[in-house]
Design a protein around this motif. Structure first.
Motif, mmCIF file in Angstrom:
data_model
loop_
_atom_site.group_PDB
_atom_site.id
_atom_site.type_symbol
_atom_site.label_atom_id
_atom_site.label_comp_id
_atom_site.label_asym_id
_atom_site.label_seq_id
_atom_site.Cartn_x
_atom_site.Cartn_y
_atom_site.Cartn_z
ATOM 1 N N VAL A 1 52.538 30.133 25.403
ATOM 2 C CA VAL A 1 52.137 31.519 25.155
ATOM 3 C C VAL A 1 53.304 32.432 25.538
ATOM 4 C CG1 VAL A 1 50.556 33.360 25.843
ATOM 5 C CG2 VAL A 1 49.695 31.035 25.506
ATOM 6 N N GLY A 2 53.698 33.293 24.611
ATOM 7 C CA GLY A 2 54.838 34.175 24.823
ATOM 8 C C GLY A 2 56.071 33.767 24.037
ATOM 9 N N ASP A 3 56.075 32.550 23.448
ATOM 10 C CA ASP A 3 57.212 32.139 22.623
ATOM 11 C C ASP A 3 57.294 33.013 21.373
ATOM 12 O OD1 ASP A 3 57.878 30.158 24.375
ATOM 13 O OD2 ASP A 3 57.189 28.490 23.129
ATOM 14 N N TRP A 4 58.517 33.379 20.971
ATOM 15 C CA TRP A 4 58.719 34.175 19.765
ATOM 16 C C TRP A 4 58.533 33.304 18.525
ATOM 17 C CZ3 TRP A 4 58.919 39.234 20.351
ATOM 18 C CH2 TRP A 4 59.428 39.773 21.539
ATOM 19 N N VAL A 5 57.919 33.870 17.495
ATOM 20 C CA VAL A 5 57.723 33.166 16.225
ATOM 21 C C VAL A 5 57.940 34.131 15.065
ATOM 22 C CG1 VAL A 5 56.177 31.314 17.014
ATOM 23 C CG2 VAL A 5 55.233 33.565 16.432
ATOM 24 N N VAL A 6 58.221 33.549 13.898
ATOM 25 C CA VAL A 6 58.443 34.317 12.674
ATOM 26 C C VAL A 6 57.572 33.726 11.573
ATOM 27 C CG1 VAL A 6 60.109 34.795 10.838
ATOM 28 C CG2 VAL A 6 60.783 35.058 13.217
#
Length: 486
Positions: A192-197
């Motif tokens: 939770v908190g990881d950046w994604v696109v």
């Protein structure tokens, strides 16, 4: 402050540090005092180091970071996602699917869907959502996939599964070599908190990009039995369905699939590890053929950590893959094919995604020791068969499924209630099957003892001597004796 007072903490620290070797050497003679002094010296050293990096506000109400060192080691704030997007966007495709579907009110209706997907292999396998290419039992008759460079290819459905909302397509035509396939990541490692696109075609706006972070994992939203969604606040809209969710390494970690229409910034994606388990099944069988171990699982809280769950074997069906592999009641399943299992739901998902005939390596904890066993999964029986197997009438060692002749069961068959026990199932290649028993046979005696219900059958078996079992069976108007040899 006078210089002497300002340097007192440092002098005290040096004194304690100088004493530490002597304290260690005389710890046995001086009792518990030496370890206590060592601990105080370490605390003071940490305080001195921290005081060079942190400043307290008035009355100690807050803290401020004054050091040039990073406060959060390992955290690098993103500046631009443009390099990542340039590297991966060629593998994202637009999908248009058209056909007819059966509407319960209007009869035949036109189906026209748009969505997204991504190139799985350089020769033209594409992953998307099932609902992009199908509606209910109706599959689109015409599917067109457009690549980022503008090329269009017709496509066919290789396999699809509505319970996970995943479909596998194959592009057709000329020039299907060297396509810009994406790389898949490990969704189990997401935090939770990881950046994604997210990249897709919302409202037919081709190759639109949105970014955000992982908001939650293992979300259950009531879509199907295998709910295990990644929640993200990256904007997902109609048309994004089936598109990829990338991590900051440019790997696909999810398949965008669902939104909550009443909410904003709440989207869901199927974890890519679930898709990895499912894809071989879809390519081989065209649909989800669910694997089965043959166990009943009890989910328990782990000792000392009640918030964590454990998948513990409660029952092992005789002659099942689990029984043949040596699983026992009380075994805790902690991993399948090297991937961690923390609950019954996780175990169900991981096993059900694997096709029958697949070998699965289970990591177990038995008696406090960890061990591995390998079993070959069988096809999951129909629900009514599973219910029968879990019933008291399951005599697995003989290959018989029995049912009491209650008035409700006996009346439609023209039989007297409780004048024997009905055979409701026979396991293939079992002693009962070899002896020629059939469903709808009625067992009236076991080892020369008259039986009227399942409890009586079990009692007669327990009192019987020898390995063979003698049954008296009524089939229609004919009665005969049958010998079962386990």
């Amino acid at each position: 402050m006078p210089p002497i007072r300002r340097s007192l903490p440092f002098l005290l620290l040096f004194a304690l540090l100088a004493l530490m070797p002597a304290l260690r050497a005389g710890a046995q003679q001086r009792g518990p005092l030496a370890p206590w002094l060592e601990a105080r010296a370490r605390e003071h050293a940490a305080w001195v180091e921290d005081s060079t990096r942190v400043r307290s506000g008035p009355m100690g109400l807050w803290r401020e970071w004054v050091s040039k060192e990073p406060m959060l080691p390992g955290f690098v704030p993103p500046t631009s996602l443009a390099p990542l997007i340039r590297a991966v966007e060629a593998g994202v495709v637009n999908i248009k699917a058209e056909g007819t579907t059966q509407d319960p009110l209007r009869g035949l209706a036109r189906m026209s869907n748009t969505g997204s997907g991504f190139l799985l292999t350089p020769d033209g396998l594409v992953v998307t959502n099932n609902h992009v290419v199908a509606r209910g039992d109706s599959v689109a008759e015409e599917i067109v996939v457009r690549l980022a460079d503008g090329r269009e290819f017709p496509a066919e459905v290789v396999g699809r599964d509505s319970s996970t909302d995943v479909a596998l397509l194959r592009l057709m035509g000329q020039g299907l070599t060297g396509l810009p396939a994406v790389y898949l990541g490990d969704s189990d490692r997401l935090e939770v908190g990881d950046w994604v696109v997210a990249i897709g075609s919302p409202f037919e706006l081709d190759h639109s990009v949105s970014h955000g972070m992982i908001s939650a994992k293992e979300r259950v939203i009531g879509v199907g039995p295998f709910d295990d969604f990644i929640q993200t606040d990256a904007l997902i809209n109609p048309g994004n369905s089936g598109g990829p969710l990338f991590n900051m390494r440019g790997e696909v970690v999810g398949v965008n699939t669902a939104i909550i229409s009443q909410g904003q910034g709440i989207g869901f994606a199927v974890p890519i590890n679930m898709v990895k388990d499912l894809l071989p099944n879809l390519r081989k069988n065209g649909q989800l053929q669910r694997g089965w171990m043959g166990v009943v699982i009890d989910e328990r809280s782990q000792v000392g950590t009640p918030q964590q769950r454990a998948a513990v074997v409660k029952e092992v069906y005789p002659s099942s893959p689990a029984a043949q592999a040596g699983l026992r009641v009380g075994d805790q399943v902690v991993a399948v094919n090297g991937r961690q299992v923390d609950s019954y739901q996780q175990l169900l998902r991981k096993v059900a995604m694997l096709a029958p005939g697949t070998e699965a390596k289970l990591t177990l904890v038995r008696g406090g020791a960890q061990q591995e066993v390998t079993l070959k999964l069988a096809a999951r029986p129909a629900q009514e068969v599973l219910a029968a197997m879990a019933s008291p009438g399951n005599l697995g060692e003989l290959g018989l499924l029995l049912r009491d002749l209650s008035p409700e069961v006996a009346a439609p068959m023209g039989l007297e209630p409780y004048e024997g026990v009905l055979v409701s199932g026979v396991t293939p290649r079992s002693p009962a099957a070899r002896a020629g028993l059939r469903t709808r046979d009625v067992v009236t005696e076991v080892n020369r003892r008259k039986v009227k219900d399942i409890a009586a059958v079990k009692g007669a078996l327990e009192k019987g001597a020898g390995s063979t079992v003698l049954l008296r069976v009524q089939r229609g108007d004919v009665q005969q004796y049958v010998v079962l040899e386990p």
